[in-house]
Scaffold this motif. Structure first.
Motif, PDB file in Angstrom:
ATOM      1  N   THR A   1     -19.926   3.288 -13.593  1.00 30.08           N
ATOM      2  CA  THR A   1     -20.263   1.871 -13.685  1.00 30.08           C
ATOM      3  C   THR A   1     -20.951   1.444 -12.397  1.00 30.08           C
ATOM      4  O   THR A   1     -20.708   2.012 -11.331  1.00 30.08           O
ATOM      5  N   LYS A   2     -21.812   0.451 -12.518  1.00 30.78           N
ATOM      6  CA  LYS A   2     -22.511  -0.094 -11.361  1.00 30.78           C
ATOM      7  C   LYS A   2     -22.370  -1.601 -11.375  1.00 30.78           C
ATOM      8  O   LYS A   2     -22.298  -2.220 -12.432  1.00 30.78           O
ATOM      9  N   ALA A   3     -22.363  -2.174 -10.197  1.00 21.77           N
ATOM     10  CA  ALA A   3     -22.288  -3.627 -10.075  1.00 21.77           C
ATOM     11  C   ALA A   3     -23.656  -4.234 -10.343  1.00 21.77           C
ATOM     12  O   ALA A   3     -24.689  -3.632 -10.044  1.00 21.77           O
TER      13      ALA A   3
ATOM     14  N   VAL B   1     -18.882 -10.974 -20.647  1.00 25.19           N
ATOM     15  CA  VAL B   1     -20.324 -10.765 -20.449  1.00 25.19           C
ATOM     16  C   VAL B   1     -20.735  -9.384 -20.931  1.00 25.19           C
ATOM     17  O   VAL B   1     -21.744  -9.231 -21.628  1.00 25.19           O
ATOM     18  N   LYS B   2     -19.952  -8.356 -20.595  1.00 26.28           N
ATOM     19  CA  LYS B   2     -20.285  -6.995 -21.035  1.00 26.28           C
ATOM     20  C   LYS B   2     -20.308  -6.893 -22.554  1.00 26.28           C
ATOM     21  O   LYS B   2     -21.223  -6.295 -23.133  1.00 26.28           O
TER      22      LYS B   2
END
Length: 89
Positions: free
Chosen positions: A3-5, A33-34
């Protein structure tokens, strides 16, 4: 999967709405949101335009030049729309 911010800006009123909805359903704003993005991207991937263009590779420089030469030699009549067909998907 890693995962990335991701940072993004949004209207303050929309952010308040997100927080309210997340609180009602007892989920994090991040998960809300995801999930929303995942649902929207899935919808867009079903769109005929995406399905027709997503797997099209870019033309090579030589192919691009060949296409442009052909287009330059065409008249306005060659480039006019002569018929329309609607296809439901």
């Amino acid at each position: 999967m890693a995962t990335k911010a991701l940072n993004f800006r949004m209207d303050e009123k929309e952010m308040v709405d997100l927080k309210k909805v997340a609180a009602v359903f007892n989920i994090s704003v991040t998960d809300l949101v995801k999930d929303a993005i995942k649902e929207y991207v899935t919808k867009l991937k079903k769109d005929p335009f995406y399905r027709l263009t997503a797997n099209v590779e870019n033309a090579t420089e030589a192919e691009t030049e060949e296409i442009l030469k052909e287009l330059e030699n065409m008249s306005d009549d060659d480039l006019s729309i002569v018929s329309v067909k609607h296809v439901s998907v």
